[in-house]
Design a protein around this motif. Structure first.
Motif, PDB file in Angstrom:
ATOM      1  N   ASP A   1       0.828  -1.207   0.000  1.00 59.71           N
ATOM      2  CA  ASP A   1       0.000   0.000   0.000  1.00 59.71           C
ATOM      3  C   ASP A   1       0.862   1.257   0.000  1.00 59.71           C
TER       4      ASP A   1
ATOM      5  N   TRP B   1      -1.658   7.177   0.461  1.00 56.82           N
ATOM      6  CA  TRP B   1      -2.841   7.826  -0.113  1.00 56.82           C
ATOM      7  C   TRP B   1      -3.855   6.809  -0.623  1.00 56.82           C
ATOM      8  N   ASP B   2      -3.511   5.527  -0.594  1.00 57.05           N
ATOM      9  CA  ASP B   2      -4.454   4.469  -0.960  1.00 57.05           C
ATOM     10  C   ASP B   2      -5.061   3.832   0.285  1.00 57.05           C
ATOM     11  N   THR B   3      -4.216   3.346   1.182  1.00 57.00           N
ATOM     12  CA  THR B   3      -4.668   2.703   2.413  1.00 57.00           C
ATOM     13  C   THR B   3      -3.708   3.047   3.541  1.00 57.00           C
TER      14      THR B   3
ATOM     15  N   ASP C   1      -8.533   0.694   1.402  1.00 54.83           N
ATOM     16  CA  ASP C   1      -9.043   1.722   0.483  1.00 54.83           C
ATOM     17  C   ASP C   1      -9.536   2.982   1.194  1.00 54.83           C
TER      18      ASP C   1
ATOM     19  N   SER D   1      -7.718   6.316   3.254  1.00 55.44           N
ATOM     20  CA  SER D   1      -6.455   6.974   3.584  1.00 55.44           C
ATOM     21  C   SER D   1      -6.665   7.970   4.724  1.00 55.44           C
TER      22      SER D   1
ATOM     23  N   THR E   1       1.690  10.934  -7.549  1.00 52.98           N
ATOM     24  CA  THR E   1       0.581  11.311  -6.675  1.00 52.98           C
ATOM     25  C   THR E   1       0.934  12.604  -5.969  1.00 52.98           C
TER      26      THR E   1
ATOM     27  N   ARG F   1     -10.548  11.282  -4.504  1.00 55.20           N
ATOM     28  CA  ARG F   1      -9.994   9.957  -4.772  1.00 55.20           C
ATOM     29  C   ARG F   1     -10.287   9.481  -6.189  1.00 55.20           C
TER      30      ARG F   1
ATOM     31  N   ARG G   1      -7.748  10.852  -8.345  1.00 61.33           N
ATOM     32  CA  ARG G   1      -6.455  10.278  -7.970  1.00 61.33           C
ATOM     33  C   ARG G   1      -6.316   8.849  -8.484  1.00 61.33           C
ATOM     34  N   ASP G   2      -7.416   8.114  -8.503  1.00 60.18           N
ATOM     35  CA  ASP G   2      -7.381   6.712  -8.924  1.00 60.18           C
ATOM     36  C   ASP G   2      -7.324   6.530 -10.439  1.00 60.18           C
TER      37      ASP G   2
ATOM     38  N   ARG H   1      -4.356   4.472 -11.568  1.00 64.00           N
ATOM     39  CA  ARG H   1      -4.145   3.104 -11.094  1.00 64.00           C
ATOM     40  C   ARG H   1      -4.099   2.150 -12.284  1.00 64.00           C
TER      41      ARG H   1
ATOM     42  N   THR I   1       0.267  -0.375  -7.726  1.00 62.34           N
ATOM     43  CA  THR I   1      -0.905   0.422  -8.070  1.00 62.34           C
ATOM     44  C   THR I   1      -0.733   1.138  -9.407  1.00 62.34           C
TER      45      THR I   1
END
Length: 689
Positions: free
Chosen positions: A229, A232-234, A262, A264, A466, A500, A503-504, A507, A588
């Motif tokens: 991880d 900023w993800d987990t 999932d 943050s 990120t 998010r 941000r995702d 991925r 990621t």
């Protein structure tokens, strides 16, 4: 008018040397009673100084200048998780005339030190000679201490200790040879000769930040996460009861009170013995939550201020903060695009009071006392400046530089571009955010307008990936805009500041979405009649260097590029080929490690696509870079020259003593000159001088 130089060939007094000398900026501001403290990077000697100033005398005609607290060779910094962490703590004296106790890490030997510092105003503006609190490292390991806080009984400083073994060879997986603990270091200096005097308070996740003790000294909180991880993800907010140990308080088994898969949690702060405020994004935005911890250790968390606006940051540095709990409420910064610094009064039905109006960018590092906060602010017309905001009156005091100036203007004022936040339509109907820096030079205002006079464009790609670009005054980008180039800094999908979901977007698509969004911004500006579609360059460093190389090899839009310390080969930017923090980042960004996502690695790798390179470039890399090793650039340059001839790489600058991000003015100036030479030669080749 017919003899006016075209964009890209304008004369400018903003030299590379002037930009490089001013490139260092302030960070880590703190409120220390009536004083404000902060760190200041200085590219002239590549140092990090600790500065402070007293609250301003409003009746004075000139500001009291900032004072260098330590002077001499001290470098107030550390290398925690590769990017550093909060490097100092100031414990104010018990009475107004008593000296402060300063605890800091020195970037040269990684040790913790303490010094007594007389409060301002005082004839003694510098600290007494610092004394070490920790022992020097043996040859087999390197130790970093970060984010120091005062222990519960005031006799220790607690912090995150990072230990990396150095006896396992250069190619060892850093995750296997690096450990992190929350430790207690005696303030009496006993650990300087006895490393065993540093005791472990808690062992938890592989990565740790934001260590905090509750006001009653009964509980300890921290934020942690584990590979693969990224924070900023987990990440998880943990709370543990403190109990008596052999040498002092230690943590019992911790309980997760917020965060998890999932979700943050970038920061948490105690408001009282049973209440924490924290930023978290279970609803897709980093918003303010209240966590109540019961006597039995159970906890309840709720969002107290939901909004579709980002109120926190991605954790790239240990101890980074975006809000402060004060005697007046919670102060935080938020905003998509232009930001606001606001005060939330929990007793005022959720009302928000804007602080520091006119300042529109606020850096990570919000710090507060009972009645004031300190933060680094900036705007489209002001460079980053430490600010002290008095919460009782709302007064905003920009901290002075060493000469007493508040940095509001200088000799180059007319040549600075005023950036503007904009959006462009992206692929599949998504919105792409960017900041536009228009060509700006008082000698050439109003000379363009015809299609043949449209300026060349430089697409500027931020690192991270990120991370985010700002809309504050940029000396570096003004170096180009004052010469007639337009610059667009792109917040491509994957950037922070937009929730998010945005941000995702990166991925499993790194090297695709970031390139598509950079191309979309270039085309949008050309279609809007603002730039010349045939004269577009790209520049970027680190992850931005990856995007720049991917754009040059996978797109025909860019005619040249400037690349700083990039990732060029994803197959070797992994595990033992980089540092611990990002050694699993590919999971990621690229959909897994090299074994799991081999086909996608091959599709997006700039090194494997070097045959498709058509545009010339310049490359810059520090020879001491451990995050993106110099061989990333070396192999790309060698392959490009072997396939396309020596002239494709117009300059390859390698800097001894530089790491990931240049610290010396000479390196910065030489790099800017190489960029300008390339952009002028390629983008202005057919433009009359």
């Amino acid at each position: 008018m017919a003899n006016t130089p075209r964009g890209g060939r304008w004369d400018s007094p903003l030299t590379a040397e002037a930009v490089a000398a001013a490139a260092g900026g302030p960070s880590w501001p703190s409120v220390v009673g009536a004083e404000t403290w902060w760190c200041a990077s200085d590219t002239v000697d590549a140092s990090v100084r600790l500065l402070r100033c007293a609250s301003p005398d409003l009746s004075a005609t000139t500001a009291d200048p900032a004072h260098d607290v330590l002077g001499g060779p001290w470098k107030v910094s550390n290398g925690a998780i590769g990017y550093g962490g909060r490097a100092y703590l100031v414990v104010p004296g018990a009475d107004s005339g008593d000296p402060h106790v300063l605890v800091f890490t020195d970037g040269s030997d990684h040790r913790l030190y303490a010094a007594r510092v007389a409060p301002l105003p005082s004839g003694a503006t510098s600290a007494a000679e610092p004394v070490p609190l920790t022992a020097p490292d043996p040859d087999v390991r390197t130790t970093c201490y970060a984010d120091p806080i005062l222990g519960p009984d005031g006799t220790e400083v607690w912090c995150v200790r990072e230990v990396t073994r150095t006896d396992g060879g250069a190619e060892r997986d850093p995750a296997e040879i690096t450990t992190r603990d929350i430790v207690a270091v005696p303030l009496d200096g006993s650990a300087a000769d006895d490393p065993d005097a540093v005791r472990v308070v808690a062992r938890a996740q592989h990565f740790l930040t934001c260590v905090r003790v509750s006001p009653d000294g009964a509980r300890l909180s921290w934020i942690g996460w584990d590979h693969p991880d990224m924070p900023w993800d987990t990440s998880e907010l943990m709370v543990a009861e403190l109990e008596a140990g052999a040498g002092g308080p230690v943590a019992r088994e911790p309980v997760r009170v917020l965060g998890g898969p999932d979700v943050s949690v970038p920061q948490a702060e105690w408001a009282d013995a049973a209440t924490l405020y924290a930023m978290a994004d279970p609803d897709g935005w980093w918003n303010l939550h209240r966590v109540t911890v019961d006597a039995d250790g159970s906890a309840q968390a709720a969002c107290v201020l939901p909004m579709e606006s980002e109120c926190a940051h991605a954790v790239w540095r240990v101890g980074a903060t975006s809000f402060a709990v004060t005697g007046h409420g919670v102060v935080f910064r938020h905003g998509v695009g232009d930001q606001q610094l606001v005060l939330w009064d929990p007793a005022g039905e959720g009302s928000l009071t804007e602080l520091a109006p006119g300042w529109t960018e606020f850096a990570v590092g919000v710090s507060g006392g009972a009645d004031a906060v300190a933060v680094v602010g900036a705007s489209s017309t002001r460079r980053p400046t430490p600010l002290r905001v008095e919460l009782g009156t709302g007064a905003v005091h920009p901290c002075p530089s060493s000469d007493g100036s508040d940095g509001s203007a200088d000799e180059f004022e007319p040549w600075y571009a005023k950036p503007e936040r904009r959006t462009a339509p992206g692929r599949d109907g998504r919105t792409v955010h960017f900041t536009y820096h228009p060509p700006t030079n008082p000698q050439y205002e109003g000379t363009s307008g015809e299609p043949s006079e449209l300026p060349p464009l430089i697409i500027d790609v931020h690192g991270g990936p990120t991370s985010t670009t700002g809309a504050a005054r940029s000396l570096t980008l003004s170096f180009f805009t004052s010469r007639g180039f337009a610059v667009a800094s792109v917040d491509y999908g994957g950037s922070t500041g937009y929730g998010r979901a945005y941000r995702d977007l990166l991925r499993g698509t790194w090297g695709v979405v970031d390139v598509e969004d950079s191309v979309s911004v270039a085309r949008f500006l050309a279609e809007s009649g603002l730039v010349d579609t045939g004269r577009v360059a790209v520049r970027g460093g680190s992850a931005g260097g990856w995007t720049a190389l991917a754009a040059l090899t996978h797109s025909e839009v860019f005619r040249c590029g400037a690349v700083y310390y990039p990732i060029a080969d994803p197959f070797t930017w992994y595990a033992g080929q980089t540092h611990d923090f990002e050694s699993r980042y590919q999971y990621t960004l690229l959909g897994g490690g090299p074994e799991e996502a081999d086909a996608f690695y091959r599709r997006v790798s700039p090194l494997l696509a070097v045959m498709q390179l058509r545009a010339p470039f310049v490359m810059m890399h520090g020879l001491d870079d451990t995050i993106c090793r110099p061989d990333q650039s070396e192999r790309f340059v060698a392959a490009a020259r072997a396939l396309h001839g020596e002239d494709v790489c117009r300059a390859y600058l390698r800097f001894p003593g530089e790491g990931h991000g240049f610290r010396h003015a000479a390196s910065l100036a030489a790099s800017l000159e190489a960029e300008l030479a390339l952009f002028t030669e390629v983008l202005c080749a057919q433009v009359p001088a």
